[in-house]
Design a protein around this motif. Structure first.
Motif, mmCIF file in Angstrom:
data_model
loop_
_atom_site.group_PDB
_atom_site.id
_atom_site.type_symbol
_atom_site.label_atom_id
_atom_site.label_comp_id
_atom_site.label_asym_id
_atom_site.label_seq_id
_atom_site.Cartn_x
_atom_site.Cartn_y
_atom_site.Cartn_z
ATOM 1 N N PRO A 502 100.752 34.092 48.130
ATOM 2 C CA PRO A 502 100.895 35.504 48.570
ATOM 3 C C PRO A 502 100.647 36.559 47.227
ATOM 4 O O PRO A 502 101.073 36.222 46.286
ATOM 5 N N GLY A 503 99.973 37.428 47.717
ATOM 6 C CA GLY A 503 99.599 38.508 46.838
ATOM 7 C C GLY A 503 98.355 38.290 46.111
ATOM 8 O O GLY A 503 97.846 39.174 45.471
ATOM 9 N N ALA A 504 97.745 37.056 46.469
ATOM 10 C CA ALA A 504 96.380 36.823 45.784
ATOM 11 C C ALA A 504 95.704 36.290 46.859
ATOM 12 O O ALA A 504 95.050 34.681 46.628
ATOM 13 N N TRP A 505 95.517 36.873 47.980
ATOM 14 C CA TRP A 505 94.732 36.098 49.173
ATOM 15 C C TRP A 505 93.410 36.274 48.909
ATOM 16 O O TRP A 505 92.927 37.278 48.608
#
Length: 818
Positions: A502-505
């Protein structure tokens, strides 16, 4: 003495006077005075005992009892005959339970043969009796209908209540009986959904009256308030006056009263020119006023607007101005409530040639691009024509309360027509009524505005889910997803599928899909990814979804390549020779969950690459075995490492090889050839040593002179052998005997381990390595195999320690051996 008492005495005297002719002197019946009470409480004891006595001969008389009211009217009576002889006595019992309530005088009189009254016996007497009035409490209706407003301080203000006042109800309660009463009076105030109950304690003695004031804490609006009063828990003689019900009228609040006048400042000649007026607003009411004065044309279009405030008895003025057009201009004071006699409207009329606009083709705008959901755009379209005699500008305006939208203005000449359109976003759902109208600053509007109802569904709802994530042998991770949208129309969505955290896909796939009312399913191949999560993101295209893009994630098993490299500790041949071709075997296994890329394996020794091999992709769980030929390096201890690099991860396997010259194993057979060769070699060495010693011992001070050579012995004198000590093999703990003066290398005959020993003091000559070791005893030996390289080793049969393989240096116990 009261009039009532005098009348009783006169009646008693008359009775006595009448009875005189029928009585005999000293004879008759008399009432015993000492037995008569002066006062009798009938509520405590309703019976009166009258004692009579006869004197003389037999006598007969009648005892009469009576009560008269204040006017002398008989209200109660009683009588009984009695006959008594001389010295006889009797008791006459009167039941007074039926006498009237209140304090009364009971008159007693003997009629007939009666005794002349004396100090002990009389023919007539009076007794004061008291019978309480029963409990009777009631609300006096005639004096309980007054309701007033309360002042700011909470006191009744003496005025009828008006809007926003608190109420004070004046109630009168009376005790009509003689019994005191302590209780509660409750009053309920009700108006619509608002209710309030007020209670007061009541303490009333007999025949007493009290006025109570019950005040509310709530404020009441203009209109009727229903009030009810009730004497709580009262059960008296008259229940009809225990409650009271009224409707109280709450008047309007103090209101302003306005007078509005309009004074023209100029008379324009062309439509659209500025037309000004002075507004005068006077407040002759009882409250201040603050609001808006709006001036509009008869077609509903706004001319001018101004905010004004007028206090009580104040007049304010304002200048207003707007574009002129043909028709009646009306100015109206809009704001708080005013009194009914207010004059809050003023008018002025202007006549001129002007444009006149009407909506054609249906007479109203048409909403387009439906059906609609919240967040969609609606487009309104209306065809407008100028039927007037002048040019003018017109626009279309649509509004839902405060949400008002207007189109661009267009100019139309006489007889011209054109389309007006505007678009805006819909913000609320349901059956929304939109008010529309034409707007013109220089023309009259012939088509009145109207309403159009749009059915607007709730915001489209996008749903996304990951049904499954599977590992495919050909495609790696496969994400199975489904998308659906709850909407009135089909809508486009951008679908992104990726992996990460989450947040760095990392979005590996993106596509645009058209969704209708049915769910759309599909799958996306991500390949072999080393991640713990996959995600699916749906982003609306040209429409709005609450919360923005929808993202769902699912945990997965990472697909990782895990290569393990093993260089086997064996060589072919077993004892390699420097410079010769030697074959080594390398095992490459993939213990991960993803197939590897093709890799290159290198064999390296002391920084020199000995050989390379290209390995194809290795599937998960598979092992590739590669045989690699190298030119064997120099040295007795050779370190070789196998190296490969995959996805920037380096795998290494290193083995150290001990190059050993094989030794001949001893047996019970006497090696005669070797023994002869050893003796010959020993004789040669002995001769060389003898020559060396002879040369060093000959003294030649004068080489030119001849000397006589002394004869020497043809053989070397025997050297006494040194004392031997025991040492232990560091690999297998085998006990060995070596000379005490020996310093050098020793090889264990069992495990072939080489190790160094050091003598305490050097001795000459040093024995050779082969001769230094003397086995204390020669126990039986067995052959075991190295578990790492399968090299055969011979160890004593009773040996239980650990052994180091001389080929691969692997240490193992006898239990671990093959």
């Amino acid at each position: 003495m009261g009039r009532r008492a005098w009348r009783g005495l006169m009646l008693a005297a008359l009775l006595i006077f009448i009875s005189i002719p029928v009585q005999a002197d000293g004879d008759g019946i008399g009432i015993e005075v000492s037995q008569l009470p002066a006062f009798l409480d009938i509520d405590a004891n309703p019976e009166l005992h009258v004692y009579v006595q006869g004197f003389g001969v037999n006598a007969t008389a009648e005892l009469q009892a009576s009560i008269s009211d204040a006017e002398g009217q008989l209200v109660w009576s009683w009588g009984q005959n009695v006959s008594l002889g001389g010295a006889d006595t009797a008791v006459l019992v009167l039941n007074l339970s039926t006498v009237p309530a209140g304090q009364q005088q009971l008159d007693l009189a003997l009629i007939g043969h009666v005794l002349v009254s004396n100090s002990t016996h009389v023919s007539s007497a009076s007794v004061s009796v008291q019978r309480d009035r029963p409990l009777s409490i009631g609300i006096v209706t005639a004096s309980s209908d007054r309701v007033e407003g309360l002042s700011v301080g909470g006191e009744p203000n003496g005025e009828d209540p008006i809007d926003a006042d608190r109420l004070a109800w004046f109630l009168t309660v009376r005790n009509f009986g003689d019994v005191p009463w302590n209780g509660t009076l409750a009053a309920n105030f009700s108006q619509g959904t608002m209710q309030e109950t007020v209670e007061r304690s009541v303490n009333l003695s007999g025949m007493n009256t009290s006025e109570l004031v019950l005040s509310t804490t709530s404020s009441w609006e203009e209109g009727l308030v229903e009030v009810q009063a009730l004497l709580m828990g009262l059960n008296d003689a008259d229940m009809s006056d225990n409650a009271l019900h009224l409707n109280v009228s709450v008047g309007p609040p103090l209101l302003p009263s306005l007078v509005l006048t309009l004074q023209r400042q100029n008379t324009p000649e062309v439509p659209g020119a500025a037309w000004g007026h002075i507004l005068s607003l006077s407040n002759v009411g009882l409250a201040s006023w603050s609001g808006q004065v709006n001036c509009t044309w008869e077609d509903g279009s706004l001319h001018a607007s101004v905010a004004l405030t007028a206090n009580v008895s104040e007049t304010v003025e304002a200048f207003v101005q707007g574009p002129a057009k043909d028709g009646v201009l009306t100015c109206t004071a809009d704001g708080p409530r005013v009194a009914g006699d207010s004059q809050g409207t003023a008018e002025d009329t202007l006549a001129m040639s002007t444009a006149q606009f009407e909506v054609v083709a249906g007479g109203e705008p048409v909403p387009l691009d439906g059906p609609w959901d919240v967040g969609d755009q609606v487009r309104w379209s209306a065809v407008v024509r100028n039927i007037g005699s002048s040019d003018g500008t017109v626009a279309l305006e649509v509004g839902d309360g405060q949400d008002v939208h207007a189109s661009e203005s267009i100019e139309l000449g006489p007889g011209e027509a054109s389309e007006l359109s505007l678009s805006h976003t819909l913000t609320r759902s349901g059956d929304v009524v939109w008010a529309w109208s034409l707007v013109s600053n220089d023309g009259s509007l012939m088509t009145p505005g109207g309403n159009s109802t749009l059915l607007i569904q709730a915001s489209p709802t996008l749903s996304a889910a990951i049904d499954a994530v599977r590992l495919d042998a050909d495609h790696g991770h496969v994400v199975e997803w489904n998308l659906s949208v709850a909407s009135s129309v089909s809508r486009e969505v951008t679908l992104d599928v990726g992996h990460g955290v989450p947040g760095a896909w990392t979005w590996a796939s993106s596509s645009t899909l058209l969704l209708d009312g049915n769910a759309l399913t599909g799958e996306t191949h991500l390949g072999w990814i080393d991640a713990e999560n996959v995600a699916v993101r749906g982003s609306p295209v040209a429409w709005t979804h609450d919360g923005g893009p929808l993202l769902v994630a699912s945990q997965i098993q990472p697909a990782r390549v895990d290569l393990e490299l093993t260089l086997r500790p064996t060589t072919v041949p077993v004892d390699p020779v420097a410079g010769d071709s030697t074959t080594l075997v390398v095992d490459i296994s993939n213990t991960g969950t993803a197939p590897s890329n093709p890799v290159t394996v290198r064999l390296v020794s002391s920084g020199e690459v000995l050989a390379t091999a290209n390995i194809d992709a290795i599937a998960p769980g598979e092992v590739e075995t590669e045989s690699m030929a190298v030119s064997w390096p120099e040295g007795s201890l050779v370190g070789i490492e196998a190296v490969l690099v995959h996805d920037e991860e380096r795998a290494v396997s290193q083995v150290s090889f001990q190059v050993v010259v094989p030794e001949v194993e001893s047996s019970l057979t006497v090696p005669w050839a070797g023994l002869a060769l050893g003796i010959a070699g020993g004789l040669v060495l002995l001769g060389v040593e003898t020559i060396r010693r002879r040369a060093s011992s000959t003294s030649t001070p004068d080489r030119s002179s001849s000397s006589k050579v002394e004869p020497k012995s043809s053989s070397k004198a025997p050297v006494p052998s040194a004392e031997k000590i025991e040492v232990a093999c560091p690999a297998c703990d085998r006990k060995l005997r070596v000379p005490s003066d020996y310093t050098g290398a020793v090889r264990c005959p069992d495990c072939r381990e080489r190790f160094d020993v050091e003598a305490p003091q050097p001795a000459e000559p040093q024995p050779t390595e082969q001769d230094a070791v003397e086995v204390l005893e020669t126990p039986a030996k067995i052959e075991i195999g190295c578990p790492a390289c399968s090299r055969a080793l011979r160890v004593p049969a009773d040996f239980n320690g650990r052994v180091r393989c001389p080929a691969c240096k692997h240490e193992f116990s006898r239990e671990e051996a093959k």
